[in-house]
Write an enzyme that holds these catalytic residues in place. Structure first.
Site, mmCIF file in Angstrom:
data_model
loop_
_atom_site.group_PDB
_atom_site.id
_atom_site.type_symbol
_atom_site.label_atom_id
_atom_site.label_comp_id
_atom_site.label_asym_id
_atom_site.label_seq_id
_atom_site.Cartn_x
_atom_site.Cartn_y
_atom_site.Cartn_z
ATOM 1 N N HIS A 181 5.632 -13.320 6.936
ATOM 2 C CA HIS A 181 5.683 -11.904 6.567
ATOM 3 C C HIS A 181 6.733 -11.699 5.486
ATOM 4 O O HIS A 181 7.736 -12.425 5.456
ATOM 5 C CB HIS A 181 6.040 -11.036 7.791
ATOM 6 C CG HIS A 181 5.823 -9.577 7.554
ATOM 7 N ND1 HIS A 181 6.784 -8.779 6.986
ATOM 8 C CD2 HIS A 181 4.750 -8.791 7.776
ATOM 9 C CE1 HIS A 181 6.313 -7.552 6.879
ATOM 10 N NE2 HIS A 181 5.073 -7.522 7.348
ATOM 11 N N ASP A 191 -1.888 -9.211 11.611
ATOM 12 C CA ASP A 191 -3.259 -9.626 11.299
ATOM 13 C C ASP A 191 -3.723 -10.821 12.126
ATOM 14 O O ASP A 191 -4.924 -11.051 12.257
ATOM 15 C CB ASP A 191 -3.366 -9.990 9.814
ATOM 16 C CG ASP A 191 -3.035 -8.807 8.929
ATOM 17 O OD1 ASP A 191 -3.535 -7.704 9.219
ATOM 18 O OD2 ASP A 191 -2.274 -8.981 7.960
ATOM 19 N N SER A 194 0.825 -1.220 0.000
ATOM 20 C CA SER A 194 0.000 0.000 0.000
ATOM 21 C C SER A 194 0.860 1.272 0.000
ATOM 22 O O SER A 194 0.627 2.178 -0.811
ATOM 23 C CB SER A 194 -0.985 -0.004 1.170
ATOM 24 O OG SER A 194 -0.363 -0.380 2.366
HETATM 25 C C1 MLT Z 1 2.225 -3.804 6.427
HETATM 26 O O1 MLT Z 1 2.064 -3.246 7.502
HETATM 27 O O2 MLT Z 1 2.026 -3.235 5.349
HETATM 28 C C2 MLT Z 1 2.593 -5.236 6.445
HETATM 29 O O3 MLT Z 1 3.460 -5.512 7.476
HETATM 30 C C3 MLT Z 1 3.036 -5.773 5.108
HETATM 31 C C4 MLT Z 1 4.429 -5.427 4.686
HETATM 32 O O4 MLT Z 1 5.160 -4.740 5.385
HETATM 33 O O5 MLT Z 1 4.817 -5.859 3.581
#
Ligand code: MLT
Length: 429
Positions: free
Chosen positions: A311, A366, A234
């Site tokens: 992760h 999550d 994101s």
């Molecule tokens: C996040 O907070 O966006 C997640 O830990 C996923 C990531 O870091 O790739």
């Protein structure tokens, strides 16, 4: 021009505790540093960067943030406004500064009617994230960056309307997100913002929750989901989409579409579904280690992953899991689903380690959030990614402001054909 008018109007309200003035002071110094770095080391190869050290917010761990950043009350969880201040300025705000920012965000949180109408044009059955992105795109109509760019603003000042858009966006997201929740799962009536509440508490309130413990959990939830380096899907999407000078609304809507993927933000929905499937299988959450182990193997043997485990970069238990666990131990130690989550944490890692296929068998953020939300009555797991999305704006906003303040370039990775890649690999081996 509307942008300059609105900036002037806001400037009148500003005092020495305001975020914009603080930022205006530090931007030139950082611009100089980047210029120097590019000049002296423009061609330097920096090698591989790893993230084994865990999660840091401007160098601070989550426990550091919990200890140092102002909360709603002494010893309370860090306020999202404090995290926003920290991420944007690199400085720890005072309670006075945080309160003034909370007030500024409330004053920016007006939603044009057409944003609600754009959401209403979708069927109620549309996924909450689809409705959320639609709402954000409708807000884009008010982009200050777009107006300022069309009006010929100088490059050195791009960050100023980006600041306006980012703060407006952050301020308005809880109202849009709460509207979607009330529309999709409740009676559709809007619960107005409460001017006495901070950002996280107000969001919970507008969703329909007023239990002080839930308000406190929301502060923690938003703070810890705000950021995780710039490389997650994101945040990186927002950076990429903003790099050709698309405004923060366009960039953030794109980021939300990445967040909506099950390997990213949708995982929190998947975790609670999986936990509920365990309870449905055995008729109770109170199951033995053997039963749980069998169920985990059943999940893996059917070709699925255990949601919430592993992760992209972390190689140990996600500190965001740990702080949520601490919150649960304090407030809901006897909740049967929390106890099941604790048992899952004991049983899953050894199984994944034995299989030898994963680099990280430990739980991530999550794996825990759903049971806490469920405990406080937010049981509709298909909404959970929207909560993550609201939180992520606190990390993405500062990133976009600094992208423009430092004049970062359009992102354009190289693209090669498979043949070329094979040839290059053959040559190097
Ligand atoms: C996040 O907070 O966006 C997640 O830990 C996923 C990531 O870091 O790739």
């Amino acid at each position: 021009m509307a942008f300059f008018k609105s900036v002037a109007a806001i400037s009148r309200l500003r005092s020495r505790v305001d975020l914009f003035s603080e930022l205006k002071e530090i931007v030139p110094e950082h611009q100089e540093r980047v210029k120097k770095l590019k000049k002296e080391y423009g061609n330097a190869e920096l090698g591989k960067i790893t993230a084994d050290m865990g999660i840091r917010f401007r160098g601070m761990t989550i426990p550091d943030c919990q200890k140092t950043l102002p909360g709603a009350f002494p010893g309370g969880e860090p306020l999202p406004e404090a995290v926003l201040w920290l991420l944007l300025t690199g400085k720890i705000p005072s309670k006075e500064q945080v309160d003034s920012l909370a007030q500024e965000l409330r004053s920016r949180a007006t939603i044009p009617d057409y944003a609600y109408k754009a959401i209403d044009a979708l069927p109620v059955s549309a996924h909450a994230m689809t409705q959320f992105t639609t709402g954000v795109m409708a807000l884009q109509v008010q982009s200050e960056f777009q107006k300022a760019y069309e009006g010929g603003i100088a490059k050195a000042r791009y960050w100023e309307p980006t600041y306006e858009d980012s703060l407006n966006l952050i301020a308005r997201l809880p109202s849009i997100a709460a509207y979607i929740y009330r529309r999709k799962y409740k009676d559709g009536k809007i619960i107005p913002m409460d001017d006495s509440l901070d950002y996280g508490a107000n969001y919970a309130h507008m969703l329909g929750f007023d239990d002080p413990e839930m308000l406190e959990f929301m502060r923690l939830y938003i703070s810890i989901h705000s950021d995780h380096e710039g490389g997650n899907v994101s945040s990186h999407t927002a950076h990429l989409v903003a790099s050709p000078l698309s405004d923060p609304y366009l960039a953030f809507a794109a980021a939300l579409n990445g967040l909506a993927g099950p390997l990213h933000g949708l995982a929190n929905q998947e975790v609670l579904r999986w936990i509920r499937s365990i309870v449905a299988e055995f008729g109770t959450p109170d199951i033995s280690t053997e039963q749980l182990s069998d169920y985990i193997h059943k999940t893996l043997n059917s070709g699925q992953v255990v949601p919430g485990y592993g992760h992209g970069v972390l190689r140990k238990t996600d500190p965001r899991y740990t702080c949520q666990r601490e919150f649960a131990l304090k407030h809901l130690p006897n909740d049967p689903l929390f106890q099941l989550v604790s048992k899952i944490k004991e049983v899953v890692p050894p199984i994944l380690t034995k299989l030898g296929k994963v680099k990280n068998p430990w739980p991530n953020v999550d794996a825990h959030s759903g049971v806490l939300l469920n405990y406080y009555g937010l049981t509709e797991e298909s909404y959970y990614t929207v909560l993550f999305g609201v939180s992520r704006s606190i990390g993405v906003g500062p990133q976009l402001i600094w992208d423009r303040a430092l004049g970062l370039a359009l992102e354009r990775p190289k693209s090669v054909t498979l043949e070329k890649l094979e040839a290059l690999c053959g040559k190097s081996s």
